[in-house]
Design a protein around this motif. Structure first.
Motif, PDB file in Angstrom:
ATOM      1  N   UNK A  65       0.853  -1.253  -0.016  1.00  0.00           N
ATOM      2  CA  UNK A  65      -0.111  -0.073   0.021  1.00  0.00           C
ATOM      3  C   UNK A  65       0.728   1.137  -0.103  1.00  0.00           C
ATOM      4  N   UNK A  66       0.618   2.066  -1.072  1.00  0.00           N
ATOM      5  CA  UNK A  66       1.555   3.071  -1.146  1.00  0.00           C
ATOM      6  C   UNK A  66       0.750   4.548  -1.037  1.00  0.00           C
ATOM      7  N   UNK A  67       1.092   5.230   0.057  1.00  0.00           N
ATOM      8  CA  UNK A  67      -0.049   6.412   0.477  1.00  0.00           C
ATOM      9  C   UNK A  67       0.770   7.535  -0.217  1.00  0.00           C
ATOM     10  N   UNK A  68       0.261   8.381  -1.175  1.00  0.00           N
ATOM     11  CA  UNK A  68       0.844   9.452  -1.840  1.00  0.00           C
ATOM     12  C   UNK A  68      -0.190  10.517  -1.551  1.00  0.00           C
ATOM     13  N   UNK A  69      -0.429  10.789  -0.447  1.00  0.00           N
ATOM     14  CA  UNK A  69      -1.729  11.776  -0.297  1.00  0.00           C
ATOM     15  C   UNK A  69      -1.135  13.140   0.459  1.00  0.00           C
ATOM     16  N   UNK A  70      -2.032  14.020   0.475  1.00  0.00           N
ATOM     17  CA  UNK A  70      -1.824  15.414   1.094  1.00  0.00           C
ATOM     18  C   UNK A  70      -1.886  15.499   2.510  1.00  0.00           C
ATOM     19  N   UNK A  71      -0.860  15.473   3.520  1.00  0.00           N
ATOM     20  CA  UNK A  71      -1.030  15.587   4.858  1.00  0.00           C
ATOM     21  C   UNK A  71      -0.654  16.774   5.384  1.00  0.00           C
ATOM     22  N   UNK A 102      -4.115   5.573   9.182  1.00  0.00           N
ATOM     23  CA  UNK A 102      -2.725   6.131   8.985  1.00  0.00           C
ATOM     24  C   UNK A 102      -2.283   7.105   9.987  1.00  0.00           C
ATOM     25  N   UNK A 103      -2.950   7.354  11.138  1.00  0.00           N
ATOM     26  CA  UNK A 103      -2.613   8.074  12.288  1.00  0.00           C
ATOM     27  C   UNK A 103      -2.405   9.803  11.845  1.00  0.00           C
ATOM     28  N   UNK A 104      -2.990  10.107  10.920  1.00  0.00           N
ATOM     29  CA  UNK A 104      -2.892  11.539  10.430  1.00  0.00           C
ATOM     30  C   UNK A 104      -3.955  11.958   9.736  1.00  0.00           C
TER      31      UNK A 104
END
Length: 318
Positions: free
Chosen positions: A27-33, A252-254
């Motif tokens: 699983x690759x998370x490429x999101x705006x944090x 994801x903890x954010x």
């Protein structure tokens, strides 16, 4: 300067002689944090079926990582049945085993596998070594399974890697083929490779070439903002779905800043040792200064056209 090696690698103590039957969940998370940039988070799950031989499993990540960049996810998903089922997209139940790091996972009352919570500070579970311009994680399967509480021989563990900002999995550039598109969009290339010999460190190849193992099945998911558009992929896409924000924020903890996040899912079965997948996304540029410049430019163009139109009318009707 040595060329960066981009392939991951997985092998065991005795290679295919160990007869390991492995499914990989990537699983690759490429999101705006954060407001200004995206974060790169890689979650890896490994399901080993019918583990009967005493062996060690090795995973090579082609970038040097600090120990605190790697963390267990087993406890998080085993403490929350809703989250577990969201991760697997199945209807599983969890049986807690007292005084144990194992949880028994069942489907329709039939035990399926043991979910194990890794302790990355305990070398009996696993060890981390910086080597070959990357990081090797050694999973001590023989030690882990010594304390298994049931006769189940299917083992699953899951962990997270916080990747540094690099072009390891994502490379980004501006399109230059269409007027204005280079100002409005970034092109992002996702490139995941496993056991690709030509992209591995030569010393690593010498150590592992006869121990690389076949993978039974790979599930690869890329999480992207709904504003990002998938324009090309090298393998047939299995599914795409919108994620439930509250549930996945807990995982994801954010707080994901994107209003809507889409999970793109590829499933590859029965490949032998080598695997790669490439996907291209077009992402809008978030730049207030750029938008202001474009508005001013359009305004000036409009003024120019009005001036030329008035000039032409003046000459015609003079």
């Amino acid at each position: 300067m040595e060329k960066r090696m981009k392939s991951f690698a997985i092998w065991s103590s005795n290679g295919n002689e160990d007869e390991l039957k492995i499914d990989l969940h990537i699983n690759f998370w490429n999101v705006n944090i954060k407001r200004k940039e995206k974060d790169y988070i890689l979650d890896i799950g490994i399901l080993i079926k019918e583990l009967v031989f005493e062996t060690k499993l090795f995973l090579y990540i082609p970038v040097e990582l600090n120990d605190d960049s790697i963390s267990d996810l087993g406890k998080k998903i085993s403490d929350n049945e809703e989250l577990l089922n969201a991760v697997f997209n199945e209807y599983y139940s969890i049986k807690t085993i007292p005084n144990s790091k194992f949880k028994e996972i069942s489907e329709n009352s039939t035990p399926k596998f043991l979910l194990y919570s890794l302790d990355f500070e305990n070398k009996k579970d696993c060890s981390i070594e910086k080597k070959f311009n990357g990081t090797i994680i050694c999973f001590n399967l023989n030690e882990i399974m010594k304390n298994k509480p049931t006769n189940l021989s299917n083992l699953y563990f899951r962990f997270r890697i916080n990747l540094p900002k690099s072009n390891l999995l994502i490379s980004s550039y501006r399109s230059k083929n269409i007027f204005f598109e280079s100002s409005l969009y970034n092109i992002e290339i996702f490139d995941f490779r496993m056991n690709e010999i030509r992209n591995l460190n030569k010393s690593l190849i010498t150590e592992s070439i006869n121990k690389l193992i076949d993978i039974n099945k790979i599930h690869l998911l890329i999480m992207k903002s709904s504003n990002d558009i998938l324009t090309l992929n090298s393998n047939e896409l299995k599914t795409a779905r919108v994620l439930e924000k509250n549930l996945w924020n807990e995982y994801v903890d954010f707080n994901i800043l994107d209003k809507t996040t889409i999970a793109y899912h590829w499933k590859i079965e029965k490949y032998e040792k080598y695997f790669n997948i490439l996907a291209r996304f077009k992402s809008p540029v978030k730049n207030c200064n750029l938008i202001l410049k474009l508005i001013i430019f359009i305004f000036l163009i409009d003024l120019l056209f009005n001036f030329l139109a008035n000039l032409i009318n003046f000459k015609i009707f003079k």
